[in-house]
Design an enzyme around this catalytic site. Structure first.
Site, PDB file in Angstrom:
ATOM      1  N   ARG A 125     -13.465 -32.036   5.132  1.00 12.85           N
ATOM      2  CA  ARG A 125     -14.036 -33.295   5.588  1.00 12.85           C
ATOM      3  C   ARG A 125     -13.151 -34.424   5.095  1.00 12.85           C
ATOM      4  O   ARG A 125     -12.655 -34.385   3.964  1.00 12.85           O
ATOM      5  CB  ARG A 125     -15.447 -33.513   5.001  1.00 12.85           C
ATOM      6  CG  ARG A 125     -16.444 -32.446   5.326  1.00 12.85           C
ATOM      7  CD  ARG A 125     -16.925 -32.510   6.752  1.00 12.85           C
ATOM      8  NE  ARG A 125     -17.400 -33.830   7.119  1.00 12.85           N
ATOM      9  CZ  ARG A 125     -17.546 -34.237   8.376  1.00 12.85           C
ATOM     10  NH1 ARG A 125     -17.236 -33.444   9.384  1.00 12.85           N
ATOM     11  NH2 ARG A 125     -17.991 -35.443   8.637  1.00 12.85           N
ATOM     12  N   HIS A 163      -3.559 -29.166  -1.662  1.00 15.15           N
ATOM     13  CA  HIS A 163      -3.049 -29.286  -0.298  1.00 15.15           C
ATOM     14  C   HIS A 163      -1.947 -28.250  -0.111  1.00 15.15           C
ATOM     15  O   HIS A 163      -1.070 -28.133  -0.974  1.00 15.15           O
ATOM     16  CB  HIS A 163      -2.512 -30.703  -0.069  1.00 15.15           C
ATOM     17  CG  HIS A 163      -2.035 -30.913   1.331  1.00 15.15           C
ATOM     18  ND1 HIS A 163      -2.904 -31.073   2.388  1.00 15.15           N
ATOM     19  CD2 HIS A 163      -0.784 -30.944   1.841  1.00 15.15           C
ATOM     20  CE1 HIS A 163      -2.195 -31.219   3.504  1.00 15.15           C
ATOM     21  NE2 HIS A 163      -0.914 -31.138   3.195  1.00 15.15           N
ATOM     22  N   THR A 211      -6.965 -40.166  -3.659  1.00 19.48           N
ATOM     23  CA  THR A 211      -7.082 -41.616  -3.502  1.00 19.48           C
ATOM     24  C   THR A 211      -7.471 -41.891  -2.059  1.00 19.48           C
ATOM     25  O   THR A 211      -7.600 -40.958  -1.255  1.00 19.48           O
ATOM     26  CB  THR A 211      -5.747 -42.313  -3.834  1.00 19.48           C
ATOM     27  OG1 THR A 211      -4.737 -41.752  -2.987  1.00 19.48           O
ATOM     28  CG2 THR A 211      -5.357 -42.111  -5.292  1.00 19.48           C
ATOM     29  N   ASP A 253      -4.210 -37.137   1.335  1.00 17.86           N
ATOM     30  CA  ASP A 253      -3.156 -36.294   0.760  1.00 17.86           C
ATOM     31  C   ASP A 253      -2.098 -37.091   0.003  1.00 17.86           C
ATOM     32  O   ASP A 253      -0.920 -36.713  -0.023  1.00 17.86           O
ATOM     33  CB  ASP A 253      -2.510 -35.421   1.850  1.00 17.86           C
ATOM     34  CG  ASP A 253      -3.513 -34.449   2.442  1.00 17.86           C
ATOM     35  OD1 ASP A 253      -4.436 -34.035   1.722  1.00 17.86           O
ATOM     36  OD2 ASP A 253      -3.376 -34.111   3.633  1.00 17.86           O
TER      37      ASP A 253
HETATM   38  C1  GRF Z   1      -6.318 -23.677   1.159  1.00 10.70           C
HETATM   39  O1  GRF Z   1      -5.078 -23.315   1.729  1.00 10.70           O
HETATM   40  C2  GRF Z   1      -6.289 -25.120   0.765  1.00 10.70           C
HETATM   41  O2  GRF Z   1      -5.070 -25.551   0.284  1.00 10.70           O
HETATM   42  C3  GRF Z   1      -6.593 -25.778   2.086  1.00 10.70           C
HETATM   43  O3  GRF Z   1      -7.564 -24.960   2.695  1.00 10.70           O
HETATM   44  C4  GRF Z   1      -7.437 -23.639   2.194  1.00 10.70           C
HETATM   45  C5  GRF Z   1      -8.760 -23.278   1.591  1.00 10.70           C
HETATM   46  O4  GRF Z   1      -8.853 -21.951   1.237  1.00 10.70           O
HETATM   47  N1  GRF Z   1      -6.982 -27.154   1.897  1.00 10.70           N
HETATM   48  P1  GRF Z   1     -10.068 -21.441   0.379  1.00 10.70           P
HETATM   49  O5  GRF Z   1     -11.366 -21.908   1.035  1.00 10.70           O
HETATM   50  O6  GRF Z   1      -9.939 -21.965  -1.027  1.00 10.70           O
HETATM   51  O7  GRF Z   1      -9.972 -19.942   0.418  1.00 10.70           O
END
Ligand code: GRF
Length: 195
Positions: free
Chosen positions: A95, A113, A145, A149
């Site tokens: 979200r 990220h 922030t 990202d």
């Molecule tokens: C991960 O690659 C994270 O970096 C990205 O979404 C994915 C989430 O994976 N934002 P999980 O739900 O922690 O298995």
């Protein structure tokens, strides 16, 4: 005891990695910190079962039940604040957060990220890294922030992009590193701040 609240939307593998690290690393004793709750915006998020199995309170708040992003975030903040969070961890929480939400948790809100920020903010990071001919990709833990990202980088991990890589194969390679750096960054947050 310091409270960590983790937000998920799906498989929750990063959340599970943090929960396991907290158990195995005895964060309660060593850092006076524990995972106080896992909150999801989707009732079908697979990670909820893992949290329950580990004795962690869970809550679901369906964003579709709210008229606006602002209304949802206000309700989400109320839900999170029931657990008096010292740290809110976004772990695959899909979200976009309102400025009011980000301001409310300023300095105690982390995200992971799946790219080497500041490269490839936003979605489809793995395909974009492949298309750009990158030889390396990775993941970044950062403070959240108002700008998507961005925010101070706390940890990064690097993986190679292999010849003929697919986005899926690269994502899996990056994810194994996420599971290492995110728990470490959360532990560091508490040893720096409260240790
Ligand atoms: C991960 O690659 C994270 O970096 C990205 O979404 C994915 C989430 O994976 N934002 P999980 O739900 O922690 O298995």
């Amino acid at each position: 005891m310091k409270n960590i609240v983790i937000l998920i939307s799906g498989s929750g593998s990063n959340m599970a990695a943090i929960v396991r690290a907290a158990e195995q690393g005895r964060w309660g004793e060593r850092l006076h910190a524990h995972v106080a709750a896992v909150v999801s915006n989707r009732a079908d998020a697979q990670g909820l079962a893992f949290a329950k199995d580990h004795g962690i309170p869970t809550a679901v708040l369906d964003h579709k039940a709210f008229a606006s992003r602002e209304d949802f975030d206000a309700a989400l903040m109320a839900q999170i604040d029931r657990f008096s969070p010292d740290l809110v961890v976004l772990a695959g929480f899909m979200r976009i957060l309102t400025p009011a939400f980000v301001a409310h948790y300023a300095g105690r809100l982390l995200n992971i990220h799946p790219s080497l920020l500041p490269a490839f903010a936003g979605l489809n990071t793995h395909q974009r890294a492949i298309d750009a001919g990158c030889r390396f990709a990775g993941a970044t833990v950062h403070q959240v922030t108002a700008e998507l990202d961005h925010g101070q980088i706390l940890a990064q991990a690097v993986v190679p992009v292999l010849p003929n890589d697919t986005a899926q194969a690269l994502a899996a390679r990056v994810l194994t590193q996420e599971h290492l750096i995110y728990p470490r960054a959360v532990a560091d947050f508490f040893s720096r701040r409260f240790g």
